[in-house]
Write a protein that holds these residues in place. Sequence first.
Motif, PDB file in Angstrom:
ATOM      1  N   GLY A  62      37.723  35.065  46.381  1.00  0.00           N
ATOM      2  CA  GLY A  62      38.382  33.894  46.926  1.00  0.00           C
ATOM      3  C   GLY A  62      38.929  33.010  45.817  1.00  0.00           C
ATOM      4  N   GLY A  63      39.878  32.179  46.153  1.00  0.00           N
ATOM      5  CA  GLY A  63      40.460  31.275  45.163  1.00  0.00           C
ATOM      6  C   GLY A  63      39.516  30.137  44.812  1.00  0.00           C
ATOM      7  N   HIS A  64      39.664  29.629  43.601  1.00  0.00           N
ATOM      8  CA  HIS A  64      38.851  28.496  43.158  1.00  0.00           C
ATOM      9  C   HIS A  64      39.376  27.199  43.774  1.00  0.00           C
ATOM     10  CE1 HIS A  64      37.106  31.361  40.601  1.00  0.00           C
ATOM     11  NE2 HIS A  64      37.900  31.242  39.548  1.00  0.00           N
ATOM     12  N   GLY A 106      41.902  29.659  48.607  1.00  0.00           N
ATOM     13  CA  GLY A 106      42.160  30.573  49.715  1.00  0.00           C
ATOM     14  C   GLY A 106      41.036  31.584  49.873  1.00  0.00           C
ATOM     15  N   SER A 107      40.935  32.163  51.076  1.00  0.00           N
ATOM     16  CA  SER A 107      39.916  33.161  51.401  1.00  0.00           C
ATOM     17  C   SER A 107      40.564  34.529  51.586  1.00  0.00           C
ATOM     18  CB  SER A 107      39.160  32.761  52.679  1.00  0.00           C
ATOM     19  OG  SER A 107      38.532  31.502  52.535  1.00  0.00           O
ATOM     20  N   VAL A 108      39.740  35.567  51.489  1.00  0.00           N
ATOM     21  CA  VAL A 108      40.187  36.939  51.728  1.00  0.00           C
ATOM     22  C   VAL A 108      39.661  37.362  53.098  1.00  0.00           C
ATOM     23  CG1 VAL A 108      40.193  39.315  50.909  1.00  0.00           C
ATOM     24  CG2 VAL A 108      40.165  37.430  49.267  1.00  0.00           C
ATOM     25  N   ILE A 109      40.570  37.739  54.000  1.00  0.00           N
ATOM     26  CA  ILE A 109      40.226  38.047  55.388  1.00  0.00           C
ATOM     27  C   ILE A 109      40.667  39.472  55.703  1.00  0.00           C
ATOM     28  CG2 ILE A 109      40.593  37.381  57.801  1.00  0.00           C
ATOM     29  CD1 ILE A 109      41.276  34.561  56.779  1.00  0.00           C
ATOM     30  N   LEU A 110      39.793  40.227  56.347  1.00  0.00           N
ATOM     31  CA  LEU A 110      40.146  41.547  56.862  1.00  0.00           C
ATOM     32  C   LEU A 110      40.446  41.426  58.350  1.00  0.00           C
ATOM     33  CD1 LEU A 110      37.468  43.845  55.179  1.00  0.00           C
ATOM     34  CD2 LEU A 110      39.730  43.243  54.349  1.00  0.00           C
ATOM     35  N   ARG A 111      41.565  42.002  58.796  1.00  0.00           N
ATOM     36  CA  ARG A 111      41.960  41.914  60.200  1.00  0.00           C
ATOM     37  C   ARG A 111      42.454  43.280  60.681  1.00  0.00           C
ATOM     38  NH1 ARG A 111      46.180  37.395  61.173  1.00  0.00           N
ATOM     39  NH2 ARG A 111      44.320  36.146  60.692  1.00  0.00           N
ATOM     40  N   VAL A 112      42.056  43.649  61.903  1.00  0.00           N
ATOM     41  CA  VAL A 112      42.403  44.954  62.455  1.00  0.00           C
ATOM     42  C   VAL A 112      43.879  44.985  62.827  1.00  0.00           C
ATOM     43  CG1 VAL A 112      42.042  46.506  64.400  1.00  0.00           C
ATOM     44  CG2 VAL A 112      40.083  45.490  63.253  1.00  0.00           C
ATOM     45  N   ARG A 150      42.834  39.148  45.313  1.00  0.00           N
ATOM     46  CA  ARG A 150      42.346  37.797  45.022  1.00  0.00           C
ATOM     47  C   ARG A 150      43.246  36.771  45.702  1.00  0.00           C
ATOM     48  NH1 ARG A 150      39.082  35.725  41.017  1.00  0.00           N
ATOM     49  NH2 ARG A 150      39.264  33.494  40.716  1.00  0.00           N
ATOM     50  N   ALA A 151      42.620  35.794  46.330  1.00  0.00           N
ATOM     51  CA  ALA A 151      43.368  34.711  46.964  1.00  0.00           C
ATOM     52  C   ALA A 151      43.776  33.685  45.911  1.00  0.00           C
ATOM     53  CB  ALA A 151      42.530  34.060  48.064  1.00  0.00           C
ATOM     54  N   THR A 152      44.703  32.812  46.267  1.00  0.00           N
ATOM     55  CA  THR A 152      45.212  31.819  45.328  1.00  0.00           C
ATOM     56  C   THR A 152      44.274  30.620  45.249  1.00  0.00           C
ATOM     57  OG1 THR A 152      46.542  30.840  47.094  1.00  0.00           O
ATOM     58  CG2 THR A 152      47.594  32.499  45.709  1.00  0.00           C
ATOM     59  N   GLY A 174      36.905  30.964  49.969  1.00  0.00           N
ATOM     60  CA  GLY A 174      37.455  30.176  48.869  1.00  0.00           C
ATOM     61  C   GLY A 174      36.540  29.015  48.501  1.00  0.00           C
ATOM     62  N   GLY A 175      36.612  28.582  47.261  1.00  0.00           N
ATOM     63  CA  GLY A 175      35.812  27.455  46.806  1.00  0.00           C
ATOM     64  C   GLY A 175      36.339  26.134  47.339  1.00  0.00           C
TER      65      GLY A 175
END
Length: 504
Positions: A16-18, A46-52, A69-71, A123-124
């Motif tokens: 995730g992004g800082h 930002g977060s990392v999301i998995l979606r079907v 990696r997210a921003t 994300g942080g």
Amino acid sequence: MAIPSFVDRATLHVAGGHGGHGCASVHREKFKPLGGPDGGNGGNGGSVILRVDDSLTTLVDYHRQSRRRATNGQPGMGDYRNGANGDDIVLAVPDGTIVSDADTGDILADLVGPGAEVTVAGGGRGGLGNAALASSARKAPGFALLGEEGEARTIALELKVLADIGLVGFPSAGKSSLIAAISRARPKIADYPFTTLIPNLGVVVAGETTFTVADVPGLIEGASEGRGLGFDFLRHIERCLAIAHVIDCATYEPGRDPLTDLDIIEGELAAHGGLEDRPRLVVLNKIDIPDARELADIVRPELESRGLRVFEISTKSGEGLQGLTFAMADLVARRRAEAPPAAPARIVIRPAPAGAGPEFTIKQMGDGEGGFVWRVRGDKPERWVRQTDFNIPEAVGYLADRFTRLGIEDELLRLGARAGDAVAIGGGDNPVVFDFAPQIQSGAEILARRGEDQRLERERPAAARRRELDAEYHARKAETEAERAVRIASYGLDPETIDKGWDD
């Protein structure tokens, strides 16, 4: 090295992004140079999301690029301007993907159904600016909180194909030919074993029922132990509602017959486990060959005596295919009707009840020689440490004040901590270490303004030595000036006249 077109296992490194840092700023304008704190907050990472995505059937994209990696969030700015949040990354995965932690093996999510999603790396959070930290007791904070780092982890993705009917059988039994005959799928078909190297999916329409059929690569004896290709693809029939045995009645291999083939495949399914409750169909294939039709007529009574439904077909001539597809459709419809209705997806927030558990724990470490080491763990204190800029004394004092309000100091004193003991706070192998110097002495609390720590006012040894050296220098300089004045006076001269003459 060539990259395969079908990948059902992948390892993915996600982060995730800082969060952006908060801003420490003071409002300034004409005739008002100190207008109060106006530092904005930092943006969240930002977060990392998995979606079907139901249009995908493989994990090959993550085989090619395994790091995502997210921003980061943007830092806050003066004039109450908050930093922008980082953008989330949404990664599309096929329906039926199992997400697990690669380090611990814990299953994080089983993504089934279009739109199902899970956040695998958060994300942080952004740090607060000094405007948000201001209060009636701390009117002008000269510091801000740092943004938190984003979550980073390694996840394992495993695809289990979603199909209603799974076709199993020995290599070259005609599974690919069957799925090509009853659907629009066009798998590779050839006259040699293990032609199918990846599962193939086909959509079949029979009456008012539409269902999917999966062609699993050929199984052989010992597949559950790693022989052939079955070890990698047996899991693709775990989600099937029913299993169809496709048996080659025209094989010329010695020692093989329909009953033996069925027993061997059933043995491998039993060794794999978890498939005992699936209904079975037996498909006797290649009856367009005279010897195969005779063999099918011989073994059919034995198979039916076992309680199995038997269908004699020919994928080449099309004989028996219509009856097979309608029987599959009827079986799928009954299995779907027996399944409990899927509960609607909803978000449930369950906050922890007040007083459910301590906000921190303290563990005594060390042998006591030269003092103990006290390890403090907890979400709040560890997060506060990550948010603190230790280069700013006021920020450190604010952190100490927060620890005191949380009760860490009282708990350390209750456990017997002494002044000078090391207190380690933070997760991992590199915590932040403080020297314990309690503010409470003999039952009297040292009063200070909120956000300040009187322990920071203690003079450092280096500063004391520098002050002594400065005093010695000025004393020697004064002594030298006095001796010079005495020598000049002994000659009966005026010191100012002499200095002026020297200057000229």
